[in-house]
Scaffold this active site. Structure first.
Site, PDB file in Angstrom:
ATOM      1  N   HIS A   1      45.306  53.537  29.768  1.00 43.77           N
ATOM      2  CA  HIS A   1      45.936  52.295  30.238  1.00 43.77           C
ATOM      3  C   HIS A   1      46.206  51.343  29.087  1.00 43.77           C
ATOM      4  CE1 HIS A   1      42.237  49.707  30.183  1.00 43.77           C
ATOM      5  NE2 HIS A   1      41.600  50.823  30.506  1.00 43.77           N
TER       6      HIS A   1
ATOM      7  N   GLU B   1      44.991  48.360  34.801  1.00 41.98           N
ATOM      8  CA  GLU B   1      43.748  49.044  35.144  1.00 41.98           C
ATOM      9  C   GLU B   1      42.585  48.071  35.235  1.00 41.98           C
ATOM     10  OE1 GLU B   1      39.958  51.309  34.463  1.00 41.98           O
ATOM     11  OE2 GLU B   1      40.823  49.627  33.336  1.00 41.98           O
ATOM     12  N   GLU B   2      42.578  47.086  34.349  1.00 44.93           N
ATOM     13  CA  GLU B   2      41.441  46.169  34.294  1.00 44.93           C
ATOM     14  C   GLU B   2      41.330  45.273  35.526  1.00 44.93           C
ATOM     15  OE1 GLU B   2      39.148  46.486  32.345  1.00 44.93           O
ATOM     16  OE2 GLU B   2      39.849  47.366  30.481  1.00 44.93           O
TER      17      GLU B   2
ATOM     18  N   HIS C   1      34.915  44.709  26.517  1.00 44.59           N
ATOM     19  CA  HIS C   1      35.136  43.463  27.270  1.00 44.59           C
ATOM     20  C   HIS C   1      34.483  42.248  26.625  1.00 44.59           C
ATOM     21  CE1 HIS C   1      36.231  45.542  31.357  1.00 44.59           C
ATOM     22  NE2 HIS C   1      36.725  46.184  30.309  1.00 44.59           N
TER      23      HIS C   1
ATOM     24  N   ASP D   1      39.320  57.011  28.758  1.00 40.46           N
ATOM     25  CA  ASP D   1      39.073  55.592  29.029  1.00 40.46           C
ATOM     26  C   ASP D   1      37.577  55.300  29.125  1.00 40.46           C
ATOM     27  OD1 ASP D   1      39.445  52.927  29.778  1.00 40.46           O
ATOM     28  OD2 ASP D   1      39.682  53.414  31.897  1.00 40.46           O
TER      29      ASP D   1
ATOM     30  N   ASP E   1      46.648  47.943  29.247  1.00 42.37           N
ATOM     31  CA  ASP E   1      46.140  46.572  29.318  1.00 42.37           C
ATOM     32  C   ASP E   1      44.716  46.509  28.793  1.00 42.37           C
ATOM     33  OD1 ASP E   1      45.401  48.103  31.634  1.00 42.37           O
ATOM     34  OD2 ASP E   1      44.696  46.274  32.589  1.00 42.37           O
TER      35      ASP E   1
END
Length: 346
Positions: A22, A116-117, A321, A139, A24
């Site tokens: 992904h 995705e997030e 994150h 991922d 993002d």
């Protein structure tokens, strides 16, 4: 974005395998103007800036990185290895395959998803058009991880309606929505939060709240690997609302729950050869595979329930994150080799 690498001659009948990442990055930390750098880690605390330090005592993963070159940030942004690293590894593997046409492989489908997030990465994924029989999302976390179990997940909004009256004449009349919201939060088990759970333990995660005396909102993430416990958690939210509605009056508290995704395990178990192939691909690249449950979600979970069995492979990244995110430079090349091994295995 979809793309395909044609099968090499003689492999046209090999089932198409998909590779997915992904584009993002997480909204939980700044992601613009990332100033990445490569440093050689020699042990101890790792300064990211004059004020931000990754302390070895707090980030135990550093003990496994002594002597490695690490890609880090300046401590003001996340790195974005989740999931820029997955994209980089997939396209590096494709570049290698194109440069080495002697390596036999079937048709390879590549999918790069957005959102995705925020849980919508697979919302409009064209599984039929993608054309893969099975796929892997790239991922995951630390090098060696293979994941085919993830949380069942839901989002819950708790909406509180109060009655506001001037504080000077509020006795026996005011119903402060903020205080009722806090009371609701206090009804949930304090030990069942992300900060107090690990492994297969589920949680309630309060991630946003706002309001005033008249209206207040609480927003939760509900997570559990076990489907029955997951359903029980959602029911507990409703019971807590019913208790406060009995206390303060009907309609005071409303809970709205929306399921996000489910544990992919039941969709992967009939296709466990996917996990065996991933293990072999890692071992051939000199990596020790380890199967771990995902304490989060991934496009693969949604896609597995859309008819595309899709376990998750690591990228090598750590501390996603947040500003302490990093990835060993060597892991990028090692995972690219894993993907080459994976798609050339017959």
């Amino acid at each position: 974005v979809y793309g395909w690498l044609p099968a090499t001659p003689g492999c046209e009948g090999v089932p198409c395998v998909g590779l997915i990442a992904h584009m993002d990055t997480s909204p939980d930390a700044p992601g613009a103007n990332v100033r990445a750098r490569v440093c050689r880690y020699e042990g101890g605390d790792l300064p990211l800036s004059d004020t931000v330090v990754m302390r070895a005592a707090e980030f135990e993963s550093l003990s496994r990185q002594v002597g490695e070159e690490l890609i880090v940030t300046d401590g003001t942004t996340l790195l974005g290895a989740d999931d820029k690293a997955g994209i980089a590894e997939i396209f590096t593997a494709l570049e290698y395959l194109i440069a080495h046409p002697e390596l036999p492989h079937g048709r390879i489908a590549v999918g790069i998803t957005p959102d995705e997030e925020v849980g919508d990465g697979a919302e409009h994924f064209d599984v039929e058009g993608f054309g893969a029989a099975v796929a892997y999302t790239v991922d995951g976390g630390e090098l060696g991880e293979i994941e085919y179990e993830n949380f069942n997940a839901a989002n819950a909004g708790v909406f509180v309606r109060g009655v506001n009256i001037h504080p000077g004449s509020a006795k026996n009349k005011m119903k402060n929505a903020l205080l009722i919201a806090l009371e609701y939060a206090g009804l949930l088990p304090p030990a069942e939060t992300p900060a107090h759970t690990e492994g297969y333990e589920g949680f309630y995660h309060l991630h946003d709240m706002k309001g005033n005396e008249t209206e207040a909102e609480l927003h939760y993430l509900i997570r559990d690997h076990d489907r029955a416990k997951f359903e029980a958690r959602k029911q507990f939210l409703a019971q807590a609302a019913a208790f406060l509605n009995q206390k303060y009056g009907a309609g005071t508290v409303e809970v709205v729950v929306k399921d996000s995704y489910y544990n992919m395990k039941e969709q992967i178990e009939p296709h466990m050869y996917l996990i065996l192939r991933a293990r072999a691909a890692m071992e051939a690249a000199g990596i020790t595979p380890v199967e771990v449950p995902i304490r989060g979600g991934t496009d693969g979970a949604r896609l597995s329930y859309m008819g595309l069995p899709c376990p998750n492979l690591c990228t090598g990244g750590v501390n996603f994150h947040g500003v302490h995110e990093y990835i060993p430079a060597a892991a990028l090349n090692q995972m690219a080799q894993v993907l080459v091994n994976l798609v050339t295995a017959q």
